[in-house]
Every structure is written in structure tokens, then in C-alpha cells.
Scaffold this motif. Structure first.
Motif, PDB file in Angstrom:
ATOM      1  N   TYR A 382      -9.113 -15.424 -12.245  1.00  0.00           N
ATOM      2  CA  TYR A 382      -8.602 -14.062 -12.368  1.00  0.00           C
ATOM      3  C   TYR A 382      -7.166 -13.945 -11.866  1.00  0.00           C
ATOM      4  CZ  TYR A 382     -13.437 -12.715 -13.301  1.00  0.00           C
ATOM      5  OH  TYR A 382     -14.698 -12.596 -13.846  1.00  0.00           O
ATOM      6  N   LEU A 383      -6.844 -14.694 -10.807  1.00  0.00           N
ATOM      7  CA  LEU A 383      -5.483 -14.644 -10.278  1.00  0.00           C
ATOM      8  C   LEU A 383      -4.474 -15.210 -11.282  1.00  0.00           C
ATOM      9  CD1 LEU A 383      -6.016 -15.652  -6.533  1.00  0.00           C
ATOM     10  CD2 LEU A 383      -5.828 -13.371  -7.531  1.00  0.00           C
ATOM     11  N   ALA A 384      -4.902 -16.215 -12.038  1.00  0.00           N
ATOM     12  CA  ALA A 384      -4.028 -16.792 -13.063  1.00  0.00           C
ATOM     13  C   ALA A 384      -3.788 -15.791 -14.183  1.00  0.00           C
ATOM     14  CB  ALA A 384      -4.648 -18.071 -13.617  1.00  0.00           C
ATOM     15  N   ARG A 385      -4.857 -15.140 -14.623  1.00  0.00           N
ATOM     16  CA  ARG A 385      -4.719 -14.129 -15.682  1.00  0.00           C
ATOM     17  C   ARG A 385      -3.833 -12.972 -15.216  1.00  0.00           C
ATOM     18  NH1 ARG A 385     -10.168 -12.737 -18.873  1.00  0.00           N
ATOM     19  NH2 ARG A 385     -10.239 -14.564 -20.230  1.00  0.00           N
ATOM     20  N   LYS A 386      -4.007 -12.590 -13.972  1.00  0.00           N
ATOM     21  CA  LYS A 386      -3.198 -11.514 -13.414  1.00  0.00           C
ATOM     22  C   LYS A 386      -1.722 -11.896 -13.406  1.00  0.00           C
ATOM     23  CE  LYS A 386      -2.565  -9.351  -8.877  1.00  0.00           C
ATOM     24  NZ  LYS A 386      -1.893 -10.408  -8.111  1.00  0.00           N
ATOM     25  N   LYS A 387      -1.428 -13.136 -13.044  1.00  0.00           N
ATOM     26  CA  LYS A 387      -0.034 -13.602 -12.987  1.00  0.00           C
ATOM     27  C   LYS A 387       0.626 -13.536 -14.361  1.00  0.00           C
ATOM     28  CE  LYS A 387       2.852 -17.502 -11.592  1.00  0.00           C
ATOM     29  NZ  LYS A 387       3.733 -16.694 -10.732  1.00  0.00           N
ATOM     30  N   LEU A 388      -0.117 -13.861 -15.411  1.00  0.00           N
ATOM     31  CA  LEU A 388       0.435 -13.809 -16.767  1.00  0.00           C
ATOM     32  C   LEU A 388       0.943 -12.405 -17.095  1.00  0.00           C
ATOM     33  CD1 LEU A 388      -2.272 -15.911 -18.643  1.00  0.00           C
ATOM     34  CD2 LEU A 388       0.120 -16.568 -18.347  1.00  0.00           C
ATOM     35  N   ILE A 389       0.167 -11.387 -16.709  1.00  0.00           N
ATOM     36  CA  ILE A 389       0.534 -10.014 -17.054  1.00  0.00           C
ATOM     37  C   ILE A 389       1.676  -9.509 -16.172  1.00  0.00           C
ATOM     38  CG2 ILE A 389      -0.321  -7.663 -17.355  1.00  0.00           C
ATOM     39  CD1 ILE A 389      -1.469  -9.768 -19.293  1.00  0.00           C
ATOM     40  N   THR A 390       1.660  -9.839 -14.888  1.00  0.00           N
ATOM     41  CA  THR A 390       2.779  -9.428 -14.031  1.00  0.00           C
ATOM     42  C   THR A 390       4.072 -10.073 -14.512  1.00  0.00           C
ATOM     43  OG1 THR A 390       2.264 -11.207 -12.442  1.00  0.00           O
ATOM     44  CG2 THR A 390       1.381  -9.023 -11.982  1.00  0.00           C
ATOM     45  N   GLU A 391       3.994 -11.301 -15.001  1.00  0.00           N
ATOM     46  CA  GLU A 391       5.176 -11.973 -15.553  1.00  0.00           C
ATOM     47  C   GLU A 391       5.647 -11.280 -16.827  1.00  0.00           C
ATOM     48  OE1 GLU A 391       8.268 -14.569 -16.283  1.00  0.00           O
ATOM     49  OE2 GLU A 391       7.083 -14.377 -14.440  1.00  0.00           O
ATOM     50  N   LEU A 392       4.710 -10.868 -17.674  1.00  0.00           N
ATOM     51  CA  LEU A 392       5.063 -10.220 -18.937  1.00  0.00           C
ATOM     52  C   LEU A 392       5.813  -8.909 -18.707  1.00  0.00           C
ATOM     53  CD1 LEU A 392       4.816 -10.138 -22.051  1.00  0.00           C
ATOM     54  CD2 LEU A 392       2.618  -8.973 -21.742  1.00  0.00           C
ATOM     55  N   PHE A 393       5.425  -8.180 -17.655  1.00  0.00           N
ATOM     56  CA  PHE A 393       5.999  -6.855 -17.426  1.00  0.00           C
ATOM     57  C   PHE A 393       7.068  -6.832 -16.335  1.00  0.00           C
ATOM     58  CE2 PHE A 393       2.041  -5.822 -19.614  1.00  0.00           C
ATOM     59  CZ  PHE A 393       2.508  -4.905 -20.540  1.00  0.00           C
ATOM     60  N   LYS A 394       7.725  -7.961 -16.118  1.00  0.00           N
ATOM     61  CA  LYS A 394       8.779  -8.027 -15.105  1.00  0.00           C
ATOM     62  C   LYS A 394       9.957  -7.109 -15.446  1.00  0.00           C
ATOM     63  CE  LYS A 394       8.617 -12.317 -12.450  1.00  0.00           C
ATOM     64  NZ  LYS A 394       9.232 -13.652 -12.232  1.00  0.00           N
ATOM     65  N   LYS A 395      10.299  -7.054 -16.723  1.00  0.00           N
ATOM     66  CA  LYS A 395      11.441  -6.242 -17.163  1.00  0.00           C
ATOM     67  C   LYS A 395      10.982  -5.206 -18.181  1.00  0.00           C
ATOM     68  CE  LYS A 395      14.740 -10.003 -16.395  1.00  0.00           C
ATOM     69  NZ  LYS A 395      15.779 -10.884 -17.015  1.00  0.00           N
ATOM     70  N   THR A 396       9.857  -4.611 -17.896  1.00  0.00           N
ATOM     71  CA  THR A 396       9.232  -3.697 -18.845  1.00  0.00           C
ATOM     72  C   THR A 396      10.003  -2.390 -19.000  1.00  0.00           C
ATOM     73  OG1 THR A 396       7.167  -2.571 -19.363  1.00  0.00           O
ATOM     74  CG2 THR A 396       7.785  -2.638 -17.072  1.00  0.00           C
ATOM     75  N   LYS A 397       9.810  -1.762 -20.146  1.00  0.00           N
ATOM     76  CA  LYS A 397      10.306  -0.414 -20.419  1.00  0.00           C
ATOM     77  C   LYS A 397       9.114   0.442 -20.847  1.00  0.00           C
ATOM     78  CE  LYS A 397      13.275  -1.719 -23.582  1.00  0.00           C
ATOM     79  NZ  LYS A 397      14.364  -1.708 -24.590  1.00  0.00           N
ATOM     80  N   ASN A 398       9.178   1.737 -20.573  1.00  0.00           N
ATOM     81  CA  ASN A 398       8.131   2.672 -21.005  1.00  0.00           C
ATOM     82  C   ASN A 398       6.734   2.222 -20.548  1.00  0.00           C
ATOM     83  OD1 ASN A 398      10.083   4.232 -22.552  1.00  0.00           O
ATOM     84  ND2 ASN A 398      10.034   2.561 -24.033  1.00  0.00           N
ATOM     85  N   PHE A 399       6.644   1.720 -19.315  1.00  0.00           N
ATOM     86  CA  PHE A 399       5.389   1.118 -18.861  1.00  0.00           C
ATOM     87  C   PHE A 399       4.261   2.143 -18.755  1.00  0.00           C
ATOM     88  CE2 PHE A 399       2.559  -0.401 -15.383  1.00  0.00           C
ATOM     89  CZ  PHE A 399       2.047  -1.502 -16.036  1.00  0.00           C
ATOM     90  N   LYS A 400       4.573   3.327 -18.244  1.00  0.00           N
ATOM     91  CA  LYS A 400       3.521   4.345 -18.090  1.00  0.00           C
ATOM     92  C   LYS A 400       2.929   4.705 -19.447  1.00  0.00           C
ATOM     93  CE  LYS A 400       2.593   8.768 -15.811  1.00  0.00           C
ATOM     94  NZ  LYS A 400       3.164   9.855 -14.963  1.00  0.00           N
ATOM     95  N   GLU A 401       3.783   4.869 -20.448  1.00  0.00           N
ATOM     96  CA  GLU A 401       3.296   5.160 -21.794  1.00  0.00           C
ATOM     97  C   GLU A 401       2.428   4.016 -22.310  1.00  0.00           C
ATOM     98  OE1 GLU A 401       5.039   5.572 -26.358  1.00  0.00           O
ATOM     99  OE2 GLU A 401       6.394   5.887 -24.663  1.00  0.00           O
ATOM    100  N   PHE A 402       2.864   2.778 -22.024  1.00  0.00           N
ATOM    101  CA  PHE A 402       2.097   1.597 -22.443  1.00  0.00           C
ATOM    102  C   PHE A 402       0.690   1.631 -21.851  1.00  0.00           C
ATOM    103  CE2 PHE A 402       0.491  -2.663 -22.204  1.00  0.00           C
ATOM    104  CZ  PHE A 402       0.945  -3.301 -23.346  1.00  0.00           C
ATOM    105  N   VAL A 403       0.591   1.886 -20.547  1.00  0.00           N
ATOM    106  CA  VAL A 403      -0.705   1.857 -19.861  1.00  0.00           C
ATOM    107  C   VAL A 403      -1.628   2.949 -20.391  1.00  0.00           C
ATOM    108  CG1 VAL A 403      -1.854   2.158 -17.639  1.00  0.00           C
ATOM    109  CG2 VAL A 403       0.203   0.753 -17.793  1.00  0.00           C
ATOM    110  N   PHE A 404      -1.110   4.151 -20.588  1.00  0.00           N
ATOM    111  CA  PHE A 404      -1.961   5.240 -21.075  1.00  0.00           C
ATOM    112  C   PHE A 404      -2.414   4.983 -22.515  1.00  0.00           C
ATOM    113  CE2 PHE A 404      -0.594   7.373 -17.287  1.00  0.00           C
ATOM    114  CZ  PHE A 404      -1.641   8.241 -16.990  1.00  0.00           C
TER     115      PHE A 404
END
Length: 479
Positions: A382-404
Motif C-alpha cells: 500500500y505504501l508503494a501504491r501511495k507513493k505513485l500517486i503522491t509523485e503524480l500530483f507533485k505539480k498538480t493543478k485543479n486538484f480539489k476539482e479532480f478529487v471531487f
């Protein structure tokens, strides 16, 4: 061949891991023989050997390119051995040997280690030395040799020496990097050390579990590795037994073979394995993680929450709307109060706040002085999967809209989309040919700041019929 043969050989040298780039090339070539070759590889990776043999023969019969013909023949030899048709394999070996001098050095480098391995395994011929000194071994070839030498020591019950060779091979494969070979080395080290030194075996087992989570989503490809991890955890009475059993049982319907009953027994006895000791550890980790959240900037908390949520197969039960509002508000006192309500919430909080110290674990592999502290209380998968997503969203835009938008998806859509998001990062290495997104897929990458190359790799990691669902989901994120 429309694409550079050297580039294609460099790509397929990554084996199964080259899947998205092969899909991209398949979609963008008109060369029918090359399409047959790509279908051969994809069939082989899916373990559909009959189809793979069909496409190998189609490639050989239609191509006018010697390199492609002999690459297909090399695969055909392997396939014939896999299904027990050694006579047919030997006939193809003779043809390949006769044509070998017509191949460029970079093609020989790909084929020769496999040919030598076939000869050693199946005793094809006593006179097999063909250009064996006329190529430079890459790190994957060197890793294979290390694993071969390790097995020789296993025959003499020299398990510590075998362990060292497996780990040396792992580091060579990691430098390539070649995920399958990395996992093969860790698997060998954990399996053969488990009865010799059970605590030492935990170190490669933990790392193997991490890399399965980081690089793979297909139980067909990873089941044997999970089996090794299970045996090591069982010997060590590790509480992570339940987590890996949960992973295997949740992907059980995606495989054609039988899953051993041990996984199901653990999975069905959750209350037994998540006992008083489990709760004590969860509470202890939760207290430790309270100091971590205090140091984290408020804007990073939603990304950590989202990455932990996507990492889990069985999604948390708590109300989505309430927790999203709480997370985006960033009030740490309220967040802590919410997650302290029960052990399941505390467990999720621990996943959210924890990391896997890759460098520390690697240092332990050959220097296990602190082996007593080798066990991870949060699943490395699970920690590996979590790291993949935190890496993907390092320079994210419109993140709140994405999550909702994400939380409006159905459970099945979430499952597919989670894989897509992980694949965006796990396949992001330096490929000789870079896939690129088109149309709405490109717009999606731009809107959320996810990177064109990464989104293209995630997109082409699916087959064309599966991409239709990805297209539908992406379109909803663009509204």
C-alpha cells in the motif's frame, strides 16, 4: 520496420514492463509483420501460448526483415519449450544458429543469453558456443548469471552465499531497471533464506512486497512472489499476513489458476489476525504519526489522503462528503479527532502518514545488523501504491476539482481509474520512443498538470477496448 530496430530491441529488453510502449507502437505502425510481432509479445505476457505461437509463425512467414524474423523465432523456441514441444524447439534453434551471423550485435545481445539458458536447461547441443564472447552483457544479463550461480550454491545448501548472489543480482537489475528481474532476485533471496534465518528473510520480503505494489497490478504475474512473502510472514508471525492475503483474494477472480487455501483462511479470519496485538501496534503508530502531521503543510494533506485512499483495494467505509470537506479545510485538530475514533480509521491515518524508506531497506539487504527492526507494520504494498500517486500530483493543478470528480465515480470506475493513475508514474522511465497523448487525453493531462508523457503511458497500458472506459472517465473530468 517503420521504427528503428535498435529502439524496439531496447524497448522489449524490459520484457513485460514495456507493455504500454508496445501498445503505443502497435497503434502507430502500418507494418503488418511488426504488428504480428507485437501481438506475439502481448500474448506471451498474458500466458496465452497458443496465440503467441500463432503470431510468432505469422511474423516469421510475413516479414522480410531478418532481425524481426529471428526475434520471433527466438520467442517461438521459448514458447515450444514452455508447452513441452522440445523437438520443434530444437529445429528452430538450428535455424536461428545458422542465421545468427547475419544479425547485428545489438540483436545478438538480446537473444544470446536466452539461447545459452535454453541450452543449459534443456541440453540442446554440446556444441553451442556462438558468438558467446562477442557481445557486452548488460546488467540484466549479469543479474541472470548471478541468479544462476546462486542456484548452484542452493544445491550445496549454501544458503547465505546464495542469498548474497540473489541480492547482488537485484542491484544489477535495479540499475537497469528491470522490475521483473528485480523481483526475481528478491524472491529468491527471501525464499531460500526463510528457513535459514527467518528475520533476515523479512528484509527482501518487505522490499519485494513494495516493488509488487509499485510496478504491478496483475496477480497472474505476481502470485508466486506473493506466495513467497506469505511463507516468510507466516514464519515470522507477521501481522502483514492479512494485508497480502487481502490483496490476493481481491484479485482472485482475475486469474485462471487456483489460489492456495492459506490466503483465503487468513482473509476469512480477519478478527483473529487483527487481534489485540494488531490494535496495540495501530495505536502506537497512530501516536507516532501525530507528530508527523503537525510538520506537514496543510495543502499537502489532501494529496496524502487521496493517495492513501486510492492505494487501498477495499475502500474505507467512512462518509466521502464529510471527510473530503474536513480534509480540504486542513484543520489538523479536527482531522486527528476524526481519525482517532476507531482502529480502522487509525489504520488509514497510519497509511496516510507513513512512508517506505527504500534506501534504508536496501542498506539492510547485505548488512543486516538491524535485522530485528526489519518488519514493516504498514503494508509496503500500500505504501508503494501511495507513493505513485503522491509523485503524480507533485505539480498538480485543479486538484480539489479532480478529487471531487473522482468521488463521483462508481466502484468499478474507481478500480480502473486507480490503475490508470498508478501506471502514469510506474512506467515513467527513459524510453527510446516516447508515447504522446492525443485529443481529450492530452487536454486531461494539461488541465490537471499531470505531464503528457506520464498520461500517455498510463493510457496505453490498457488495451484499446479498455481505453474506451478511460475515455469516458476522462471526459467527465474535463466538464
Amino acid at each position: 520496420m517503420n521504427s528503428s530496430t535498435k529502439n524496439i530491441i531496447d524497448i522489449i529488453s524490459f520484457g513485460y514492463f514495456s507493455y504500454p510502449v508496445i501498445n503505443f507502437l502497435f497503434e502507430n505502425t502500418k507494418d503488418i509483420s511488426l504488428k504480428f510481432y507485437f501481438l506475439l509479445l502481448k500474448s506471451k505476457w498474458k500466458r496465452d501460448f497458443d496465440s503467441a505461437i500463432f503470431y510468432a509463425n505469422k511474423t516469421i512467414s510475413t516479414t522480410t526483415t531478418t532481425i524481426l524474423k529471428e526475434l520471433a523465432r527466438f520467442e517461438l523456441i521459448s514458447l515450444y519449450y514452455k508447452i513441452g514441444k522440445s523437438d520443434l524447439a530444437k529445429k528452430e534453434v538450428i535455424i536461428l544458429r545458422n542465421n545468427f551471423e547475419n544479425l547485428p550485435a545489438y540483436a545478438r545481445c538480446l537473444i544470446l543469453p536466452g539461447l545459452n539458458l535454453f541450452n543449459k536447461s534443456y541440453n540442446i547441443t554440446n556444441d553451442f558456443k556462438i558468438y558467446s564472447d562477442n557481445y557486452e552483457k548488460n546488467n540484466v544479463d549479469k543479474a541472470i548469471l548471478k541468479y544462476s550461480h546462486a542456484r548452484e550454491h542452493i544445491k550445496n545448501e549454501e544458503y547465505n552465499k546464495a542469498y548474497e548472489l540473489f541480492i547482488e543480482g537485484y542491484f544489477l537489475a535495479e540499475d537497469f531497471p528491470h522490475p521483473t528481474m528485480m523481483c526475481n532476485g528478491l524472491n529468491g533471496a527471501a525464499w531460500w533464506m526463510r528457513n535459514e534465518d527467518k528475520k533476515k528473510a523479512l528484509i527482501p520480503a518487505n522490499l519485494l512486497e513494495y516493488y509488487i505494489g509499485y510496478y504491478f497490478d496483475d496477480l497472474n504475474y505476481t502470485y508466486n512472489w506473493f506466495d513467497t512473502i506469505f511463507e516468510v510472514y507466516k514464519i515470522n508471525k507477521s501481522l502483514n499476513l492479512f494485508d497480502i492475503s487481502s490483496v490476493v483474494m481481491n484479485y482472485k477472480n482475475n486469474v485462471s489458476f487456483e489460489i492456495k487455501s492459506d490466503f483465503e483462511e487468513v482473509y476469512n479470519n480477519k478478527s483473529f489476525f487483527r487481534n489485540r496485538s494488531f490494535k496495540k501496534i495501530i495505536s502506537h503508530n497512530f501516536r507516532d504519526n501525530l507528530s508527523i502531521i503537525e510538520k506537514i503543510k496543510n495543502h499537502k494533506i489532501p494529496i496524502l489522503f487521496f493517495s492513501a485512499y486510492t492505494a487501498l483495494i477495499e475502500k474505507p467505509f467512512f462518509t466521502k462528503s464529510h471527510i473530503l470537506k474536513l480534509i480540504f479545510e486542513g484543520n489538523k485538530d479536527k482531522i486527528i479527532k476524526f481519525f482517532s475514533a476507531n482502529y480502522e480509521k487509525m489504520y488509514f491515518f497510519n497509511v496516510m502518514m507513513s512512508d517506505f524508506n527504500l534506501k534504508k531497506v536496501e542498506r539492510r539487504l547485505l548488512n543486516s545488523e538491524d535485522v530485528e527492526d526489519a518488519e514493516y507494520n504498514i503494508s509496503p504494498f500500500y505504501l508503494a501504491r501511495k507513493k505513485l500517486i503522491t509523485e503524480l500530483f507533485k505539480k498538480t493543478k485543479n486538484f480539489k476539482e479532480f478529487v471531487f470528480n473522482y468521488f463521483k465515480l462508481s466502484d468499478e470506475e474507481m478500480r480502473i481509474f486507480d490503475v490508470f493513475l498508478r501506471n502514469c508514474v510506474r512506467y515513467d522511465i527513459k524510453w527510446p520512443i516516447t508515447p504522446y497523448p492525443k485529443g481529450k487525453v492530452r487536454d486531461f493531462a494539461l488541465k490537471y498538470g499531470l505531464g503528457y508523457k506520464r498520461v500517455a503511458l498510463g493510457y496505453y497500458s490498457f488495451e484499446d477496448d479498455e481505453r474506451a472506459l478511460i475515455d469516458e472517465i476522462i471526459e467527465r473530468f474535463l466538464k
